[in-house]
Design a protein around this motif. Sequence first.
Motif, mmCIF file in Angstrom:
data_model
loop_
_atom_site.group_PDB
_atom_site.id
_atom_site.type_symbol
_atom_site.label_atom_id
_atom_site.label_comp_id
_atom_site.label_asym_id
_atom_site.label_seq_id
_atom_site.Cartn_x
_atom_site.Cartn_y
_atom_site.Cartn_z
ATOM 1 N N GLY A 86 0.787 -1.229 0.000
ATOM 2 C CA GLY A 86 0.000 0.000 0.000
ATOM 3 C C GLY A 86 0.819 1.278 0.000
ATOM 4 N N ARG A 87 2.116 1.200 -0.287
ATOM 5 C CA ARG A 87 2.961 2.392 -0.231
ATOM 6 C C ARG A 87 2.561 3.400 -1.302
ATOM 7 N N GLN A 88 2.989 4.619 -1.117
ATOM 8 C CA GLN A 88 2.648 5.697 -2.038
ATOM 9 C C GLN A 88 3.394 5.534 -3.354
ATOM 10 N N ALA A 89 2.870 6.145 -4.395
ATOM 11 C CA ALA A 89 3.507 6.070 -5.713
ATOM 12 C C ALA A 89 4.922 6.634 -5.634
ATOM 13 N N GLY A 90 5.875 5.854 -6.111
ATOM 14 C CA GLY A 90 7.252 6.296 -6.117
ATOM 15 C C GLY A 90 7.975 6.162 -4.793
ATOM 16 N N GLU A 91 7.280 5.644 -3.776
ATOM 17 C CA GLU A 91 7.886 5.546 -2.447
ATOM 18 C C GLU A 91 8.637 4.224 -2.302
ATOM 19 N N PRO A 92 9.923 4.248 -1.959
ATOM 20 C CA PRO A 92 10.663 3.004 -1.743
ATOM 21 C C PRO A 92 10.134 2.256 -0.525
ATOM 22 N N ALA A 93 10.401 0.972 -0.482
ATOM 23 C CA ALA A 93 9.915 0.145 0.623
ATOM 24 C C ALA A 93 10.462 0.624 1.957
ATOM 25 N N LEU A 94 11.742 0.979 2.010
ATOM 26 C CA LEU A 94 12.348 1.423 3.262
ATOM 27 C C LEU A 94 11.647 2.657 3.801
ATOM 28 N N PHE A 204 16.830 2.332 11.050
ATOM 29 C CA PHE A 204 16.491 2.351 9.622
ATOM 30 C C PHE A 204 17.576 3.054 8.813
ATOM 31 N N GLY A 205 18.218 4.048 9.426
ATOM 32 C CA GLY A 205 19.279 4.765 8.727
ATOM 33 C C GLY A 205 20.427 3.872 8.316
ATOM 34 N N LEU A 206 20.674 2.823 9.095
ATOM 35 C CA LEU A 206 21.741 1.887 8.753
ATOM 36 C C LEU A 206 21.485 1.181 7.426
ATOM 37 N N LEU A 207 20.219 1.100 7.016
ATOM 38 C CA LEU A 207 19.867 0.388 5.782
ATOM 39 C C LEU A 207 19.841 1.292 4.555
ATOM 40 N N GLU A 208 19.953 2.578 4.759
ATOM 41 C CA GLU A 208 19.831 3.502 3.629
ATOM 42 C C GLU A 208 20.876 3.291 2.537
ATOM 43 N N PRO A 209 22.131 3.020 2.868
ATOM 44 C CA PRO A 209 23.111 2.845 1.776
ATOM 45 C C PRO A 209 22.745 1.746 0.787
ATOM 46 N N SER A 210 22.070 0.711 1.263
ATOM 47 C CA SER A 210 21.747 -0.408 0.373
ATOM 48 C C SER A 210 20.298 -0.441 -0.100
ATOM 49 N N LEU A 211 19.375 0.116 0.691
ATOM 50 C CA LEU A 211 17.954 -0.058 0.373
ATOM 51 C C LEU A 211 17.184 1.245 0.154
ATOM 52 N N ALA A 212 17.866 2.377 0.115
ATOM 53 C CA ALA A 212 17.171 3.666 0.025
ATOM 54 C C ALA A 212 16.246 3.766 -1.200
ATOM 55 N N ALA A 213 16.665 3.170 -2.312
ATOM 56 C CA ALA A 213 15.852 3.280 -3.533
ATOM 57 C C ALA A 213 15.197 1.956 -3.914
ATOM 58 N N TYR A 214 15.324 0.955 -3.062
ATOM 59 C CA TYR A 214 14.833 -0.382 -3.428
ATOM 60 C C TYR A 214 13.305 -0.438 -3.403
ATOM 61 N N ALA A 215 12.741 -1.076 -4.407
ATOM 62 C CA ALA A 215 11.291 -1.292 -4.514
ATOM 63 C C ALA A 215 10.504 -0.001 -4.451
ATOM 64 N N ALA A 216 10.979 1.006 -5.194
ATOM 65 C CA ALA A 216 10.220 2.258 -5.279
ATOM 66 C C ALA A 216 8.918 1.994 -6.014
ATOM 67 N N GLY A 217 7.818 2.481 -5.454
ATOM 68 C CA GLY A 217 6.511 2.176 -6.025
ATOM 69 C C GLY A 217 6.320 2.807 -7.387
#
Length: 217
Positions: A86-94, A204-217
Motif C-alpha cells: 500500500g505504499r505511495q507512488a514512487g515511495e521506496p519500501a524502506l 532504519f538509517g543503517l539500511l539507507e546505503p543499500s535499500l534507500a531506492a529499493y522497490a520504489a513504487g
Amino acid sequence: MTIDAASPAPPPGLRESKKQETRQLISDVATGLFLAQGFERTTIAEIAAAARVAKKTVTNYFPHKEDLALDHQDAFTASLAATVTGRQAGEPALAALRRAFADAAASADPVAGFSGPGFARMVADSPTLSARLRDLHDLREAALADALADATGTPRDDITPRTAAALLGAVHRTLFQRIQELTLAGQDTARISATVTTEADSAFGLLEPSLAAYAAG
C-alpha cells in the motif's frame, strides 16, 4: 395446515455478529486468566468454564492455546507486507516501512509491540508464547519477502527480496523487542514511544546505503 413452531434461523448478519461476540468473550476471559495466573498454568477447560461455553467451542474459535493470547497475530504477520503493497507512488519500501513504524509508535499500536506491562510480562514468562512470537516474526518476514518480490517483479525465490526482507525484518524485530524491554522496565507509553522513535531513525538509517531506492513504487 400445520404451523412450524421452530424459531426461524437468524439472518446471516446476526449469526456473524453472534459469532464475533462469542469469540471476543472467549478472548477477553482467556486474557484475564492468563494475566492473573500465567499462560502456562491456565487450561482450556478453565477458560471454557469461565466463559460459560463448551471446551470444544473454545477450540473451534481458537485451535491453539497461543491463539487466545496472541489475538493480533494475523495483523502482525501481514503488517509489513501490507505497508509495502500500500505504499505511495514512487515511495521506496524502506521509506514506507520507516514512516509506518513512526505512525505505529506515535499511536502506541499493539501490533508494533505496545502491549502493556502485564501482557509483556506474561509473554516473557512463557516459553510457549516466546517461541510462538519468534515464529510470527519469521512469518512476517516471509510475507514481506513475497511482497518485495512482487513489487520488484522478481521471482519469490530470488535472493534479493529475501535478503532485503531479512534486513528490514531484523530492524522491526529489534524495535519490537526494545518496546517490550522498556515496557518491562516500567517506562510509560509516552516515554517508550519517544525513545523508540528516535532509535528507529538510527536503525532504519543503517539500511539507507543499500535499500534507500529499493522497490520504489
